[in-house]
Design a protein around this motif. Structure first.
Motif, PDB file in Angstrom:
ATOM      1  N   MET A  77      -1.313   7.025   3.303  1.00  0.00           N
ATOM      2  CA  MET A  77      -2.480   6.590   2.523  1.00  0.00           C
ATOM      3  C   MET A  77      -3.768   6.915   3.273  1.00  0.00           C
ATOM      4  O   MET A  77      -4.857   6.555   2.831  1.00  0.00           O
ATOM      5  CB  MET A  77      -2.424   5.078   2.263  1.00  0.00           C
ATOM      6  N   GLY A  78      -3.657   7.561   4.419  1.00  0.00           N
ATOM      7  CA  GLY A  78      -4.830   7.773   5.265  1.00  0.00           C
ATOM      8  C   GLY A  78      -5.253   6.492   5.969  1.00  0.00           C
ATOM      9  O   GLY A  78      -6.422   6.319   6.312  1.00  0.00           O
ATOM     10  N   GLY A  79      -4.282   5.609   6.192  1.00  0.00           N
ATOM     11  CA  GLY A  79      -4.604   4.309   6.779  1.00  0.00           C
ATOM     12  C   GLY A  79      -3.993   4.121   8.148  1.00  0.00           C
ATOM     13  O   GLY A  79      -3.325   5.003   8.680  1.00  0.00           O
ATOM     14  N   GLU A  80      -4.231   2.950   8.722  1.00  0.00           N
ATOM     15  CA  GLU A  80      -3.604   2.613   9.991  1.00  0.00           C
ATOM     16  C   GLU A  80      -2.983   1.225   9.887  1.00  0.00           C
ATOM     17  O   GLU A  80      -3.477   0.366   9.164  1.00  0.00           O
ATOM     18  CB  GLU A  80      -4.598   2.687  11.151  1.00  0.00           C
ATOM     19  N   LEU A 144      -4.447   8.911  -2.421  1.00  0.00           N
ATOM     20  CA  LEU A 144      -3.296   8.764  -3.307  1.00  0.00           C
ATOM     21  C   LEU A 144      -2.582  10.105  -3.431  1.00  0.00           C
ATOM     22  O   LEU A 144      -3.007  11.119  -2.903  1.00  0.00           O
ATOM     23  CB  LEU A 144      -3.761   8.257  -4.668  1.00  0.00           C
ATOM     24  N   ARG A 145      -1.482  10.085  -4.186  1.00  0.00           N
ATOM     25  CA  ARG A 145      -0.772  11.345  -4.395  1.00  0.00           C
ATOM     26  C   ARG A 145      -1.243  12.021  -5.680  1.00  0.00           C
ATOM     27  O   ARG A 145      -0.771  13.099  -6.018  1.00  0.00           O
ATOM     28  CB  ARG A 145       0.737  11.085  -4.441  1.00  0.00           C
TER      29      ARG A 145
ATOM     30  N   SER B  25       1.808  -0.628  -7.547  1.00  0.00           N
ATOM     31  CA  SER B  25       2.947   0.179  -7.130  1.00  0.00           C
ATOM     32  C   SER B  25       2.851   1.605  -7.640  1.00  0.00           C
ATOM     33  O   SER B  25       2.155   1.897  -8.598  1.00  0.00           O
ATOM     34  CB  SER B  25       4.225  -0.451  -7.666  1.00  0.00           C
ATOM     35  N   GLY B  26       3.573   2.516  -6.977  1.00  0.00           N
ATOM     36  CA  GLY B  26       3.664   3.881  -7.453  1.00  0.00           C
ATOM     37  C   GLY B  26       3.213   4.909  -6.458  1.00  0.00           C
ATOM     38  O   GLY B  26       3.485   6.090  -6.624  1.00  0.00           O
ATOM     39  N   ASP B  27       2.503   4.499  -5.423  1.00  0.00           N
ATOM     40  CA  ASP B  27       2.130   5.444  -4.373  1.00  0.00           C
ATOM     41  C   ASP B  27       2.874   5.028  -3.097  1.00  0.00           C
ATOM     42  O   ASP B  27       3.802   4.232  -3.150  1.00  0.00           O
ATOM     43  CB  ASP B  27       0.606   5.456  -4.193  1.00  0.00           C
ATOM     44  N   ASP B  28       2.493   5.590  -1.961  1.00  0.00           N
ATOM     45  CA  ASP B  28       3.167   5.209  -0.721  1.00  0.00           C
ATOM     46  C   ASP B  28       2.947   3.738  -0.405  1.00  0.00           C
ATOM     47  O   ASP B  28       3.796   3.092   0.205  1.00  0.00           O
ATOM     48  CB  ASP B  28       2.650   6.067   0.441  1.00  0.00           C
ATOM     49  N   ALA B  29       1.794   3.229  -0.800  1.00  0.00           N
ATOM     50  CA  ALA B  29       1.457   1.833  -0.525  1.00  0.00           C
ATOM     51  C   ALA B  29       0.487   1.373  -1.604  1.00  0.00           C
ATOM     52  O   ALA B  29      -0.163   2.189  -2.257  1.00  0.00           O
ATOM     53  CB  ALA B  29       0.824   1.704   0.862  1.00  0.00           C
ATOM     54  N   ALA B  30       0.413   0.072  -1.800  1.00  0.00           N
ATOM     55  CA  ALA B  30      -0.568  -0.487  -2.723  1.00  0.00           C
ATOM     56  C   ALA B  30      -1.921  -0.575  -2.021  1.00  0.00           C
ATOM     57  O   ALA B  30      -1.991  -0.641  -0.798  1.00  0.00           O
ATOM     58  CB  ALA B  30      -0.135  -1.873  -3.172  1.00  0.00           C
TER      59      ALA B  30
END
Lengths: 325, 325
Positions: A77-80, A144-145, B25-30
C-alpha cells in the motif's frame, strides 16, 4: 502454565515497543497514538498442514514469516507497519518452548521492520496450530491496485521464483548445489517485505501496487481487473532469481513457471507513468534491490506475455489455499 | 467457489462502511482515516468445540457474539469500536451458507454498534472452525485496570450470571420456566457490549475499568493486582440477574457462583472515586442499564466478599480456556 502466565512469558520475548505505544499488552486492549496520514489494516492466517509444515519451516522462522507477510501487505500500500496483534490457536502437540521460539521469530521481525506486537490471544484447539496476525500501518498516500492506466510501465522489485523453488528444496525434491539450495530455502522461510521500496514507490507517484503473495500472474491479473487495463509483459524481462534457473534445470521445470505461478516471493509489482518510474529507479538505488521494468499497460483487459513463440495468455492461477481443499 | 469469490460474497452481506473507511476490503489492506485521541487495539479468537458448540449457538449469533466480545474489550477501555478484521479458519464440515449466516450476524453487530469490517482472511483447516477478530477503536481517555485507589467505589453495570446459566440451559441442564430459559439463552448468545456506559465511565472520571469476560472474580482480581489495592465486595450487593436466581434453584447451585465465576457476561466492572461514581450514576440514566455499587477498594491486596458468615476470599478462578486442556 495458565493462559495469562503463558502470554506474559511470550510477551517478555518481544523488543521494547515503539514510542507511539502508550499501553502494550496486559489490559483489555492496547493503547496507541495514531500518526498523521491514513491508517492501513490487514490480516493473515497460517495453518499448519495447509500453509506450512514442520518439515519446511522452523518455529522461529514461522514467527518471522507470519509477521513479514502481513508487513508485505502494508508495503504493497506504500505504507509502513506500526502495530500488530497475534492470535495463536495452539494444538496439543505444541510445547511451550515452541511457542517461545515462534515469539523469538516475531520479535526478530518486529526489530528488523520497526513494528510492535501490542496484543494477542492464545487459545487451545484440537486442530492444527494456527497463527493469525492483524497489522495496522500508516500510509501518507496509499497506493491501490486500481490506479494503473494505459501507457504505464509495469515493474517488479527484486527477484522472482525463489520461494516456490525453496519449498521444493525443503520438501526434498531435486538437488541443485548446496549453496543454491540454502539460498532458495531462505527465500521460502525468510521473505523480506519491501517497506522502503513501497514508500519510495508511493513518493515517486506510481499508479498501482501489489505484493507477490499468490504469484506474479495472479497479482498482475488483479491489477488488470481492478484498473481496467491490459498488462503486457515480456518473458525475457522477468527478473528470475539465478538460483531458480539452476534449480529449474534440475527439476526439469520451467523457471518462468516458478516466477509466474510460484507465489510467496513478497516482492512488489506495480504500474507507473514513465516519469514516476524514473523517480522510483533513482530512489531504488538506496535499497540495493533492483527494480525491473517487465512490460506495460495497454487498453484492454487480462494479462499476456511476449515469448519467443508470440503472445501467451497469463492466467490468474497460483497459490489459492481455499480451492486446494 | 474460490477464496476470492467467497470473500466477495461474504463482504456483500455487510452494511455500508463507516465514513472514515476510505478503502474497505479488496486491496492489499484497508485504508481508514484515524480519529483524534488514542487508538485502542484488541483481538479475540473462538474455536468450535472449545469456546462454542453448534448445539449452543447458531452461526448467526456466533458472528454477532464474536464481534460483540471484542467490542466489549474496547468498551472496557472507555472507547468505541471503529474497524475490525475477521479471519475465518474453515473446517471441511462448514458449508458456504453457514459462513453467510455468520457474516449476517457480524453485519448485525456492525450496524448495531457502529463499526465496520474492513478486511479479513479465509483459510481452510482440517481442524475445528475458528473465528479470529482484531478490532481497532478510539478512546479519548483510555481507562486501564491499574488506576483504582483505596477508598474508590467498586461498581458493575447491568446484571451478572446470565451467560453461564444460559449455557447450562443450552446444554439441556435443569429446567426453569421457558421464559427464563429463553432469557438466559439470549444472555449467552447475544451479549451487549456496554459502549455507552464505558464512554460515560471515562467521562465521569472512573479510575479503573474491565469487562466481565472471565468472570467477576477474575476481573476484580485483575484490578486488585494491577492497581495494588484490596477489593472488598458485599455478596448481597451483587446484581444477580433474577432469572439466574430462578435457574440456580432448579440447578441446586449457588446463584452467587454464577455471578462470580460464570463469566461471559460482558458487563463492565470498575472503580471510581465517590464524585466520579456520582457522575457516572447520573449519566447512566440515559442507558436504561443499572450501575450498582458492589463494594470498595482498600489498602492491601486480593479480593474478599462480605457474606452472612463473614469475609470470604474470592479467588481468580473462572473461565480460562487454556488451562482446560
Amino acid at each position: 502454565m495458565d493462559e495469562f502466565a503463558l502470554i506474559r512469558a511470550l510477551l517478555e520475548r518481544l523488543p521494547a515497543p515503539r514510542p507511539d505505544v502508550v499501553v502494550a499488552s496486559g489490559d483489555d486492549a492496547a493503547v496507541v497514538t495514531p500518526p498523521r496520514g491514513q491508517l492501513v489494516l490487514t490480516t493473515d492466517a497460517l495453518v499448519e498442514g495447509v500453509h506450512f509444515l514442520e518439515s519446511t519451516i522452523t518455529r522461529h522462522n514461522l514467527g518471522y514469516k507470519s509477521l513479514a507477510v502481513s508487513i508485505s501487505d502494508i508495503a504493497a500500500m506504500g505504507g509502513e507497519p506500526l502495530w500488530a496483534t497475534v492470535t495463536l490457536a495452539v494444538s496439543p502437540s505444541w510445547r511451550e518452548a515452541e511457542l517461545a521460539e515462534l515469539y523469538d521469530g516475531l520479535a526478530e521481525a518486529c526489530s528488523e521492520f520497526g513494528c510492535s506486537v501490542v496484543g494477542g490471544d492464545v487459545v487451545s484447539t484440537p486442530g492444527p496450530f494456527t497463527v493469525s496476525i492483524a497489522l495496522v500501518g500508516k500510509a501518507e498516500r496509499p497506493i491501490l491496485r486500481s490506479g494503473a492506466r494505459p501507457g504505464d510501465i509495469l515493474f517488479v522489485t527484486g527477484w522472482l521464483g525463489g520461494s516456490a523453488a525453496g519449498l521444493d528444496v525443503l520438501q526434498g525434491k531435486h538437488s541443485a548445489s548446496p549453496v543454491t539450495q540454502a539460498a532458495l530455502a531462505r527465500c521460502h522461510q525468510r521473505p523480506t517485505p519491501r517497506i522502503g521500496l513501497g514508500l519510495a514507490a508511493a513518493r515517486a507517484g506510481v499508479s498501482a501496487l501489489n505484493d507477490v503473495s499468490d504469484g506474479l500472474a495472479s497479482e498482475l491479473n488483479e491489477i488488470a481487473t481492478a484498473s481496467g487495463v491490459r498488462c503486457v509483459i515480456a518473458e525475457n524481462q522477468l527478473p528470475i532469481r539465478p538460483e531458480v534457473k539452476e534449480h529449474a534445470r534440475f527439476a526439469g521445470r520451467s523457471a518462468v513457471d516458478y516466477a509466474l505461478y510460484g507465489g510467496e516471493d513478497y516482492e512488489l509489482v506495480g504500474a507507473a507513468p514513465h516519469e514516476a518510474f524514473a523517480r522510483l529507479l533513482a530512489a531504488a538505488n538506496l535499497y540495493n534491490v533492483p527494480v525491473t521494468a517487465i512490460g506495460r499497460c495497454e487498453d484492454g483487459d487480462g494479462v499476456v506475455m511476449r515469448t519467443a513463440d508470440g503472445l501467451e495468455v497469463v492466467e490468474a492461477k497460483g497459490y489459492n489455499h481455499f480451492t486446494s481443499r
